[in-house]
Write a protein that holds these residues in place. Sequence first.
Motif, PDB file in Angstrom:
ATOM      1  N   LEU A   7       5.385   6.373   0.296  1.00  0.00           N
ATOM      2  CA  LEU A   7       6.159   5.252   0.736  1.00  0.00           C
ATOM      3  C   LEU A   7       5.128   4.531   1.724  1.00  0.00           C
ATOM      4  O   LEU A   7       5.744   3.780   2.605  1.00  0.00           O
TER       5      LEU A   7
ATOM      6  N   ARG B 120      10.548   0.576  -1.034  1.00  0.00           N
ATOM      7  CA  ARG B 120      11.139   1.150   0.382  1.00  0.00           C
ATOM      8  C   ARG B 120      12.439   1.151   0.493  1.00  0.00           C
ATOM      9  O   ARG B 120      13.141   0.083   0.012  1.00  0.00           O
ATOM     10  N   PRO B 121      13.140   2.001   1.282  1.00  0.00           N
ATOM     11  CA  PRO B 121      14.681   1.657   1.370  1.00  0.00           C
ATOM     12  C   PRO B 121      14.871   0.621   2.391  1.00  0.00           C
ATOM     13  O   PRO B 121      13.886   0.330   3.100  1.00  0.00           O
ATOM     14  N   PRO B 122      15.736  -0.315   2.253  1.00  0.00           N
ATOM     15  CA  PRO B 122      17.108   0.172   1.538  1.00  0.00           C
ATOM     16  C   PRO B 122      17.016  -0.376  -0.102  1.00  0.00           C
ATOM     17  O   PRO B 122      18.151  -0.123  -0.697  1.00  0.00           O
ATOM     18  N   LEU B 123      15.873  -0.785  -0.517  1.00  0.00           N
ATOM     19  CA  LEU B 123      15.740  -0.834  -1.912  1.00  0.00           C
ATOM     20  C   LEU B 123      15.990   0.527  -2.739  1.00  0.00           C
ATOM     21  O   LEU B 123      15.285   1.558  -1.967  1.00  0.00           O
TER      22      LEU B 123
END
Lengths: 306, 306
Positions: free
Chosen positions: A20, A275-278
């Motif tokens: 990430l 990357r979160p939140p995706l």
Amino acid sequence: MSLPSGRVWSPVITPFTSALTPDPERFVTQCRWLIDNDVGLAVFGTNSEANSLSVDEKIALLDALVEGGIPADRMMPGTGACALPDAVALTRHAVAKGVEGVLMLPPFYYKGVSEEGLYRYYSEVIEQVDDRRLRIYVYHIPQVSQVPLTLALIERLIKAYPQHIVGVKDSSGDWSNTYAMIEQFAGDGFQVYAGSEHFLLQTLRAGGAGCISATANVNPRPIAALAKAWQGADADEQQAALTHTRSIFERFPMIPALKAAAARYSGAEDWAQVRPPLVALSGEQRKALHAELDAVSFDMPGLKHG
Amino acid sequence: MSLPSGRVWSPVITPFTSALTPDPERFVTQCRWLIDNDVGLAVFGTNSEANSLSVDEKIALLDALVEGGIPADRMMPGTGACALPDAVALTRHAVAKGVEGVLMLPPFYYKGVSEEGLYRYYSEVIEQVDDRRLRIYVYHIPQVSQVPLTLALIERLIKAYPQHIVGVKDSSGDWSNTYAMIEQFAGDGFQVYAGSEHFLLQTLRAGGAGCISATANVNPRPIAALAKAWQGADADEQQAALTHTRSIFERFPMIPALKAAAARYSGAEDWAQVRPPLVALSGEQRKALHAELDAVSFDMPGLKHG
């Protein structure tokens, strides 16, 4: 008689490794491919997951592009941030690198803020950056930011800083708003961009500048072609084809779908990372996307890595 | 028989100079005053304008508190951010300083994100910080963040990371939601905080932990007193008085009103400064606030500077 061309920009998707972290090399490759396909680089936009990147990461990626030989005057980095010092630091860096302009979100944490508060934010950035080369495109995307930029605010900013407030991206998807911006501001050279190629032909016919669109990441050349040939006889036909291709991506979560396409056509599987939140597309979703793209013989020619 | 006390935290307002830079000295003074008045320091909360500060500014302010002799175990800094590396950097720094815990917003730029995406965000922070001392209070404030934390998400996080996910602040203002959190999670020692002292007595009677409230910045001692004496005979009377004082501040934009009060009672006029997109109270508004506060003989005893 030479006819004015529209302009197309891509909010460039940001490549991550499996850990990430941003991958500058893949970023340079993607940006070069986009420029070779006639679209400009609106790096660090909504579709770039820009707000999921730290300021330091954005500065490093911008430097990687410049060091990679990508011309800065083809860049319009997103530099808006909730925190004034973040917006100032990134904007200052981008201007020093010689970018065409910056695309600037309003601060988006507090909701229901006043026009006066938003005015002061942009005004503080301009005063603190204090560079005559600073060209700001303000960014209206109310369904995401939840902080709209009104026509009254834009008018006030243009009047106060005509040399710095040079355009707007309207991602509201509300054509009546885009049209009102063109009617009210475009006469003086202010550039109004639609937030999607869905509105490209309408925007250019009304006197707007072009579009800054997510799907310019995957379908750059046909979009750029219409922006050039919008006064041609087959413009409506070209527009219909663009809209159809876009509609395929719109049936999926947009950013993961763009990245899944980049992974498939480049052969670099890490492109699928978000990357979160995706969350990346599931295997099932990717199969469905591929099937739809194959049905229209979609390709991203020349993207193949390595 | 000794009765359990509730706990009260203040999302400490952040002092700026007239140049809009943070003032660490005034911050230390304010935090010491709050601790002397029995409330903990939820620095870098919504009412701290935390998202209008850069990560570097927050780290510097945290360091100033520690160097100023403020005990770290009375701190619960807000460390959530849109960008994972920002949340990780600030959280890691705070944990290393020995804070009681961190109060963590979800990433709040993208809307309509999935439970899975939010789970991965918190999970990544925990894995990357990788410190057994990390104690996270998750922060539900849907009307501002526009990214709600569902009961299902909280349950999943508690199950996966019982040693790290230790509480929640519910700023929704929806008592049925706070009550559901207490019913579902508080039995195992999970701490549920209301986002306002308006719900303090209800929260403590139901089995919650206390409150983290904006107005604890200006009215700390009476709020902390009820948290201690909530099982006393005059608890309802005390609650009514707290709610009345709070209602005065609620008639104004909350953060500017808190800062106007700090300016008035400390004698340090710079307390009135806010960063854009917020705007300080007008002279008219300040006069109205002062009149209302005088009518109830409001004071912030001991705050006077210099």
